[in-house]
Design an enzyme around this catalytic site. Structure first.
Site, PDB file in Angstrom:
ATOM      1  N   HIS A   1      19.190  45.730  54.901  1.00  0.00           N
ATOM      2  CA  HIS A   1      18.356  44.742  55.624  1.00  0.00           C
ATOM      3  C   HIS A   1      19.207  43.617  56.182  1.00  0.00           C
ATOM      4  O   HIS A   1      20.295  43.362  55.692  1.00  0.00           O
ATOM      5  CB  HIS A   1      17.356  44.057  54.678  1.00  0.00           C
ATOM      6  CG  HIS A   1      16.632  44.967  53.741  1.00  0.00           C
ATOM      7  ND1 HIS A   1      16.745  44.859  52.385  1.00  0.00           N
ATOM      8  CD2 HIS A   1      15.771  45.984  53.990  1.00  0.00           C
ATOM      9  CE1 HIS A   1      15.962  45.779  51.805  1.00  0.00           C
ATOM     10  NE2 HIS A   1      15.370  46.483  52.764  1.00  0.00           N
TER      11      HIS A   1
ATOM     12  N   HIS B   1      14.501  38.399  53.182  1.00  0.00           N
ATOM     13  CA  HIS B   1      14.618  39.075  54.479  1.00  0.00           C
ATOM     14  C   HIS B   1      14.402  38.068  55.610  1.00  0.00           C
ATOM     15  O   HIS B   1      13.531  37.198  55.505  1.00  0.00           O
ATOM     16  CB  HIS B   1      13.566  40.184  54.598  1.00  0.00           C
ATOM     17  CG  HIS B   1      13.861  41.336  53.705  1.00  0.00           C
ATOM     18  ND1 HIS B   1      13.254  42.546  53.840  1.00  0.00           N
ATOM     19  CD2 HIS B   1      14.737  41.461  52.665  1.00  0.00           C
ATOM     20  CE1 HIS B   1      13.718  43.380  52.919  1.00  0.00           C
ATOM     21  NE2 HIS B   1      14.616  42.727  52.187  1.00  0.00           N
TER      22      HIS B   1
ATOM     23  N   HIS C   1       9.879  43.269  59.197  1.00  0.00           N
ATOM     24  CA  HIS C   1      10.883  42.272  59.574  1.00  0.00           C
ATOM     25  C   HIS C   1      11.853  42.906  60.586  1.00  0.00           C
ATOM     26  O   HIS C   1      12.115  44.105  60.517  1.00  0.00           O
ATOM     27  CB  HIS C   1      11.654  41.812  58.321  1.00  0.00           C
ATOM     28  CG  HIS C   1      10.746  41.329  57.224  1.00  0.00           C
ATOM     29  ND1 HIS C   1      10.868  41.728  55.911  1.00  0.00           N
ATOM     30  CD2 HIS C   1       9.689  40.479  57.280  1.00  0.00           C
ATOM     31  CE1 HIS C   1       9.920  41.136  55.185  1.00  0.00           C
ATOM     32  NE2 HIS C   1       9.185  40.382  55.993  1.00  0.00           N
TER      33      HIS C   1
ATOM     34  N   HIS D   1      21.659  47.538  49.374  1.00  0.00           N
ATOM     35  CA  HIS D   1      21.094  47.438  48.028  1.00  0.00           C
ATOM     36  C   HIS D   1      21.423  48.645  47.156  1.00  0.00           C
ATOM     37  O   HIS D   1      21.847  49.691  47.635  1.00  0.00           O
ATOM     38  CB  HIS D   1      19.569  47.312  48.121  1.00  0.00           C
ATOM     39  CG  HIS D   1      19.114  45.996  48.663  1.00  0.00           C
ATOM     40  ND1 HIS D   1      18.756  44.953  47.865  1.00  0.00           N
ATOM     41  CD2 HIS D   1      18.966  45.559  49.945  1.00  0.00           C
ATOM     42  CE1 HIS D   1      18.395  43.922  48.619  1.00  0.00           C
ATOM     43  NE2 HIS D   1      18.521  44.270  49.888  1.00  0.00           N
TER      44      HIS D   1
ATOM     45  N   ARG E   1      21.777  43.549  44.996  1.00  0.00           N
ATOM     46  CA  ARG E   1      22.519  43.504  46.255  1.00  0.00           C
ATOM     47  C   ARG E   1      23.979  43.887  45.990  1.00  0.00           C
ATOM     48  O   ARG E   1      24.704  43.134  45.369  1.00  0.00           O
ATOM     49  CB  ARG E   1      22.423  42.089  46.848  1.00  0.00           C
ATOM     50  CG  ARG E   1      20.956  41.686  47.029  1.00  0.00           C
ATOM     51  CD  ARG E   1      20.796  40.220  47.366  1.00  0.00           C
ATOM     52  NE  ARG E   1      19.373  39.909  47.540  1.00  0.00           N
ATOM     53  CZ  ARG E   1      18.905  38.794  48.074  1.00  0.00           C
ATOM     54  NH1 ARG E   1      19.750  37.854  48.482  1.00  0.00           N
ATOM     55  NH2 ARG E   1      17.615  38.595  48.205  1.00  0.00           N
TER      56      ARG E   1
HETATM   57 CU   LIG Z   1      17.669  43.364  51.432  1.00  0.00          CU
HETATM   58 ZN   LIG Z   2      11.892  43.326  55.082  1.00  0.00          ZN
END
Ligand SMILES: [Cu+2]
Ligand SMILES: [Zn+2]
Length: 212
Positions: A95, A112, A123, A161, A184
C-alpha cells in the site's frame, strides 16, 4: 489621461493575481520534471527492511518505480526481494501510506493514504496482493494514485506487509482501515526521479515476460 499609468499598473497586478489564483484552483500546474519529459512524471522508492522489526523476521528489499503521463493512469513497477521460497503461495499486501516518515521504521508512516476519506480497499494506493516467485515479486500494475496535483503521492511511503490483504472482506474495523495485512516488513519514501530507472527496469520486465 493622467490615470492611465496607475490604472494599467493596477490592471497588470490584478491579472497576475488572477493568473496565480487560476493556477491553484484548476490544479494545472505542471512540475518542471514533467515539462522536461513531454508531460510524463517519474518517481522512485527504494525499499529497505523496517528498522522497527524484531530481528529474525524477513528482510525485504526492493524498488518501486512510478511512471505517469499527465491525465493518464499511473503505472507502478514493483520489485521486491528477500521473501521466502517456501510458502510461495503466501501473497503480500502493498500500500501507499500517509507519511514519508521512517524515523521509527515503517511504523511511523501512518495509516493508508486516504485523501477522500473512504474505506479500504478504495484508497488510491491500495495496490493489492502480490504472490512471490522464488522469493521475489516482479509486477507492473495500473493504479488510481497520482504523481500530479493536490493528491500527489510524492513524499508519501510505500509499505510491504507480512500478510495478505483481506480487501475489506474481513468483517471487522481493521479490514475497512487496512485489510488486516499484519506487520510492516519494508518501506520507502516516494521521490521524484528521472526516467532512467523506469526505462531500464521496465525494459527488463517486458523482456522477462516475453521469455516466460
Ligand atoms: Cu499498508
Ligand atoms: Zn487501503
Amino acid at each position: 489621461m493622467r490615470l492611465n499609468g496607475p490604472l494599467s499598473i493596477l490592471r497588470a497586478a490584478l491579472l497576475v493575481l488572477l493568473a496565480g489564483h487560476h493556477r491553484c484552483v484548476s490544479g494545472s500546474y505542471t512540475p518542471p520534471e514533467a515539462l522536461e519529459n513531454n508531460g510524463t512524471m517519474f518517481a522512485v522508492c527504494k525499499v529497505r527492511p523496517s528498522s522497527s522489526l524484531p530481528s529474525g523476521l524477513l528482510k525485504v528489499t526492493g524498488q518501486v518505480l512510478f511512471r505517469q503521463d499527465e491525465h493518464e493512469a499511473l503505472e507502478v513497477l514493483l520489485r521486491f526481494n528477500g521473501l521466502p521460497k517456501e510458502g510461495a503461495q503466501d501473497a503480500r499486501a502493498v500500500h501507499i501510506h500517509q507519511y514519508g516518515d521512517l524515523s521509527h521504521g515503517c511504523d511511523s508512516t501512518g495509516g493508508h493514504y486516504n485523501p477522500e476519506v473512504v474505506y479500504h480497499p478504495n484508497h488510491p494506493g491500495d495496490f493489492g496482493n502480490f504472490v512471490p516467485q522464488q522469493g521475489k515479486i516482479n509486477a507492473v500494475i495500473k493504479s488510481q494514485a497520482s504523481l500530479f496535483g493536490d493528491q500527489s503521492v510524492i513524499g508519501r511511503a510505500v509499505v510491504i506487509h507480512e500478510k495478505i490483504d483481506d480487501m475489506g472482506r474481513g468483517g471487522d474495523t481493521g479490514s475497512l482501515l487496512h485489510g488486516n495485512a499484519g506487520r510492516r516488513l519494508g518501506c520507502c519514501i516516494i521521490g521524484i526521479s528521472s526516467s532512467t530507472l523506469w526505462n531500464m527496469h521496465h525494459k527488463q520486465y517486458t523482456r522477462r515476460l516475453r521469455k516466460n
